[in-house]
Design an enzyme around this catalytic site. Structure first.
Site, mmCIF file in Angstrom:
data_model
loop_
_atom_site.group_PDB
_atom_site.id
_atom_site.type_symbol
_atom_site.label_atom_id
_atom_site.label_comp_id
_atom_site.label_asym_id
_atom_site.label_seq_id
_atom_site.Cartn_x
_atom_site.Cartn_y
_atom_site.Cartn_z
ATOM 1 N N HIS A 312 0.862 -1.189 0.000
ATOM 2 C CA HIS A 312 0.000 0.000 0.000
ATOM 3 C C HIS A 312 0.893 1.232 0.000
ATOM 4 O O HIS A 312 1.954 1.240 0.609
ATOM 5 C CB HIS A 312 -0.890 0.019 1.255
ATOM 6 C CG HIS A 312 -2.059 0.936 1.136
ATOM 7 N ND1 HIS A 312 -1.966 2.275 1.385
ATOM 8 C CD2 HIS A 312 -3.328 0.705 0.762
ATOM 9 C CE1 HIS A 312 -3.152 2.835 1.194
ATOM 10 N NE2 HIS A 312 -4.001 1.910 0.804
ATOM 11 N N ASP A 370 -7.920 -5.336 -0.167
ATOM 12 C CA ASP A 370 -8.383 -6.184 -1.277
ATOM 13 C C ASP A 370 -8.015 -7.649 -1.123
ATOM 14 O O ASP A 370 -8.481 -8.486 -1.906
ATOM 15 C CB ASP A 370 -7.781 -5.650 -2.592
ATOM 16 C CG ASP A 370 -8.336 -4.274 -2.916
ATOM 17 O OD1 ASP A 370 -7.548 -3.310 -2.990
ATOM 18 O OD2 ASP A 370 -9.570 -4.162 -3.029
HETATM 19 C C1 SDX Z 1 -6.185 0.191 -2.878
HETATM 20 O O1 SDX Z 1 -4.345 4.612 -1.890
HETATM 21 C C2 SDX Z 1 -5.332 4.024 -1.314
HETATM 22 O O2 SDX Z 1 -5.764 4.380 -0.218
HETATM 23 C C3 SDX Z 1 -5.928 2.880 -2.095
HETATM 24 C C4 SDX Z 1 -6.937 2.024 -1.364
HETATM 25 C C5 SDX Z 1 -8.231 2.774 -1.107
HETATM 26 O O3 SDX Z 1 -8.980 2.369 -0.191
HETATM 27 O O4 SDX Z 1 -8.536 3.700 -1.879
HETATM 28 O O5 SDX Z 1 -6.407 1.575 -0.126
HETATM 29 C C6 SDX Z 1 -7.338 0.817 -2.192
HETATM 30 O O6 SDX Z 1 -5.902 0.556 -3.982
HETATM 31 C C7 SDX Z 1 -5.349 -0.825 -2.136
HETATM 32 C C8 SDX Z 1 -4.121 -1.323 -2.967
HETATM 33 C C9 SDX Z 1 -4.609 -2.389 -3.928
HETATM 34 N N1 SDX Z 1 -3.549 -2.731 -4.892
HETATM 35 C C10 SDX Z 1 -2.948 -3.954 -4.850
HETATM 36 O O7 SDX Z 1 -3.134 -4.793 -3.956
HETATM 37 C C11 SDX Z 1 -2.007 -4.199 -6.021
HETATM 38 C C12 SDX Z 1 -0.670 -4.766 -5.471
HETATM 39 N N2 SDX Z 1 -0.034 -3.666 -4.720
HETATM 40 C C13 SDX Z 1 0.998 -2.930 -5.441
HETATM 41 O O8 SDX Z 1 0.715 -2.709 -6.795
HETATM 42 C C14 SDX Z 1 1.503 -1.726 -4.638
HETATM 43 O O9 SDX Z 1 1.701 -2.166 -3.356
HETATM 44 C C15 SDX Z 1 0.700 -0.438 -4.597
HETATM 45 C C16 SDX Z 1 0.345 0.049 -5.954
HETATM 46 C C17 SDX Z 1 -0.544 -0.607 -3.793
HETATM 47 C C18 SDX Z 1 1.590 0.593 -3.910
HETATM 48 O O10 SDX Z 1 2.685 0.829 -4.799
HETATM 49 P P1 SDX Z 1 3.970 1.608 -4.286
HETATM 50 O O11 SDX Z 1 3.571 2.810 -3.516
HETATM 51 O O12 SDX Z 1 4.897 1.761 -5.432
HETATM 52 O O13 SDX Z 1 4.578 0.555 -3.275
HETATM 53 P P2 SDX Z 1 5.851 0.784 -2.423
HETATM 54 O O14 SDX Z 1 6.512 2.103 -2.722
HETATM 55 O O15 SDX Z 1 5.479 0.486 -1.010
HETATM 56 O O16 SDX Z 1 6.855 -0.379 -2.943
HETATM 57 C C19 SDX Z 1 8.016 -0.620 -2.185
HETATM 58 C C20 SDX Z 1 8.652 -1.851 -2.796
HETATM 59 C C21 SDX Z 1 8.960 -1.726 -4.285
HETATM 60 O O17 SDX Z 1 10.065 -2.600 -4.528
HETATM 61 P P3 SDX Z 1 11.595 -1.937 -4.550
HETATM 62 O O18 SDX Z 1 11.601 -1.005 -5.753
HETATM 63 O O19 SDX Z 1 11.765 -1.222 -3.232
HETATM 64 O O20 SDX Z 1 12.496 -3.146 -4.740
HETATM 65 O O21 SDX Z 1 7.757 -2.975 -2.683
HETATM 66 C C22 SDX Z 1 7.478 -3.477 -3.978
HETATM 67 C C23 SDX Z 1 7.760 -2.343 -4.948
HETATM 68 O O22 SDX Z 1 8.053 -2.881 -6.225
HETATM 69 N N3 SDX Z 1 6.048 -3.832 -3.958
HETATM 70 C C24 SDX Z 1 5.581 -5.047 -4.236
HETATM 71 C C25 SDX Z 1 4.194 -4.964 -4.055
HETATM 72 N N4 SDX Z 1 3.853 -3.715 -3.687
HETATM 73 C C26 SDX Z 1 5.015 -3.021 -3.631
HETATM 74 N N5 SDX Z 1 6.218 -6.194 -4.619
HETATM 75 C C27 SDX Z 1 5.421 -7.269 -4.817
HETATM 76 N N6 SDX Z 1 4.075 -7.268 -4.654
HETATM 77 C C28 SDX Z 1 3.433 -6.150 -4.278
HETATM 78 N N7 SDX Z 1 2.108 -6.146 -4.125
#
Ligand code: SDX
Length: 436
Positions: A312, A370
């Site tokens: 998140h 989710d």
């Molecule tokens: C919702 O914003 C909100 O409030 C949204 C929401 C709402 O109520 O409106 O809460 C609803 O959208 C919840 C999120 C649902 N999405 C997913 O579950 C999809 C999977 N999640 C990812 O796509 C991701 O976690 C995001 C999009 C939610 C957040 O993306 P960020 O901000 O880029 O994540 P981050 O900066 O914390 O990432 C840090 C690291 C990165 O790797 P490095 O570059 O440091 O090596 O963690 C990795 C990211 O690549 N990472 C993941 C991951 N999420 C982040 N790796 C694997 N699986 C994941 N799900």
């Protein structure tokens, strides 16, 4: 909204010059203060750079507070755990829209205003004929909600408080009706009109499942679970779809167009589309013994595979909604007499493995709202392609509340982010013959 209080400031200096800019610190009632950098360009001739606005407060709001490190979520100051346990969706709608829990008479009047707006204009039924039966219901929701402005000309003037209120009632009341119509259309069943004797969640389940051929009784446990799911998804600060609604609203677009823009933004798998993507992911993994292989793929950056339902932008701890969703999951499965649900077993095993793996722990990746919602919805008989539609049904009150707050904020202006331009500098046009 009164001018926020400021105390103290942040001073930014430009290296190699004697220039500096003092940004007043705007104090929050809870959470981080913000540096008001609106004078920065005039003082130093530079913009700030924050792709994805992860560190940028785009507005002042009194609606929802999130503490990502502590895993806290408050709607107008009330913890989500207490609201999920003791309130209901219509009461939460009043809280989000008006800032306070309603008194008895206020709740009765608010409920009446929602109930008496649940039907849609009869001509709206014809829109559906234009869609293929296999159209994704989010495509239908986008189109039909955007078209509502063609029917309700008496609630388009955003500067008229009464028209804003009527538009809010109409959107909150009609979104479940339109969502259910999209579902019925996709399975070739007749539309079911809403009923005024049912609660919001009961009505939604009724319009999704009833058929003219027989009596349909809504299971009260499932209605309670649906109501709780709606409460959990109702608002969430300045997430991508809410920011889209605010940006659209800042141009003076009508509320129906703004909510249609929010629906479009929510559809993405990184946002509201994640609940549908979680079920698809669990289906592709197939069985618990394949989880380690899948996790290795997720950890391999070149695979571009994400663990859907995990991570998140704000929560770097458990999403409090995920915990409540997991409990609700067990309750619904027990109520339905589903002893072993392979998807739930797999999700729990996935959570156990991920939370013991340094890749996820070091990146503070936890289950979000989710991760479990899809399992409950599937157990309730709701098809996967309707999961994000349900998220949109719940989030409409959050979008409308944030839109209303923005319109009523005297400081609000049209949203217009800037950029850092790294493209070609000025150059002269050449005729095609001279281009080599
Ligand atoms: C919702 O914003 C909100 O409030 C949204 C929401 C709402 O109520 O409106 O809460 C609803 O959208 C919840 C999120 C649902 N999405 C997913 O579950 C999809 C999977 N999640 C990812 O796509 C991701 O976690 C995001 C999009 C939610 C957040 O993306 P960020 O901000 O880029 O994540 P981050 O900066 O914390 O990432 C840090 C690291 C990165 O790797 P490095 O570059 O440091 O090596 O963690 C990795 C990211 O690549 N990472 C993941 C991951 N999420 C982040 N790796 C694997 N699986 C994941 N799900």
């Amino acid at each position: 909204m009164s001018e926020p209080t400021t105390s103290g400031s942040v001073t930014i200096t430009l290296d190699g010059t004697n220039k500096s800019s003092s940004a007043p610190l705007v104090q929050a009632s809870v959470g981080p203060a913000v540096a008001d950098i609106r004078k920065l360009y005039a003082d130093l001739g530079v913009f700030t750079f924050d792709p994805g606005f992860g560190m940028t407060a785009a507005c002042e709001s009194k609606i929802t507070y999130i503490d990502g490190d502590q895993g806290i979520l408050l709607y107008r100051g009330y913890p989500i755990e207490q609201l999920a346990e003791r309130s209901d969706f219509v009461e939460v709608c009043h809280l989000l829209l008006h800032g306070e829990l309603p008194t008895g008479p206020e709740l009765k009047e608010f409920q009446h205003n929602i109930t008496t707006h649940t039907m849609v204009h009869e001509q709206i039924r014809h829109f559906f004929q234009g869609f293929r039966r296999d159209a994704h219901p989010m495509a239908i929701l986008c189109g039909v909600v955007g078209a509502l402005s063609a029917f309700y000309h008496d609630s388009l003037d955003i500067n008229d408080p009464r028209q804003r209120e009527v538009a809010a009632f109409r959107l909150i009341a009609k979104i479940p009706t339109i969502a259910a119509m999209a579902y019925k259309y996709s399975i070739g069943q007749p539309f079911v009109y809403p009923r005024n004797d049912l609660s919001y969640a009961e009505n939604f389940l009724y319009m999704l499942n009833a058929v003219p051929a027989e009596e349909y009784k809504v299971n009260p446990i499932l209605a309670r679970a649906m109501d709780r799911i709606l409460v959990l998804h109702a608002d969430h600060e300045q997430n991508a779809s809410t920011s889209t609604v605010r940006l659209a609203g800042s141009t003076g677009a009508n509320p129906y167009a703004c909510i249609a823009a929010g629906i479009a933004a929510l559809w993405g798998p990184a946002h509201g589309g994640a609940n549908e993507a979680v079920l698809k992911m669990l289906g592709e993994i197939g069985s618990p013994e394949n989880i380690p292989d899948f996790i290795s793929k997720v950890k391999d950056k070149n695979s571009h595979v994400k663990l859907m339902g995990f991570g998140h932008r704000v929560y770097k701890n458990f999403d409090p909604r995920a915990k409540i969703m997991k409990e609700t999951c067990h309750e619904v499965l027990a109520e339905l007499g589903i002893k072993d649900e392979p998807l739930l077993d797999m999700a729990m095993e996935m959570e156990r493995i991920a939370l013991s793996d340094d890749y996820f722990v070091s990146r503070k990746l936890y289950p979000n709202v989710d991760f479990y919602s899809g399992i409950i919805l599937k157990a309730m008989g709701i098809p996967t392609h309707m999961f994000t539609v349900l998220f949109a049904v719940a989030r409409t009150v959050g979008w409308v509340s944030q839109w209303k707050e923005m319109i009523e904020d005297p400081a609000q202006r049209i949203g217009r982010p800037r950029q850092v331009y790294t493209g070609a500098t000025t150059r002269d046009y050449k005729d095609v013959a001279a281009r080599g």
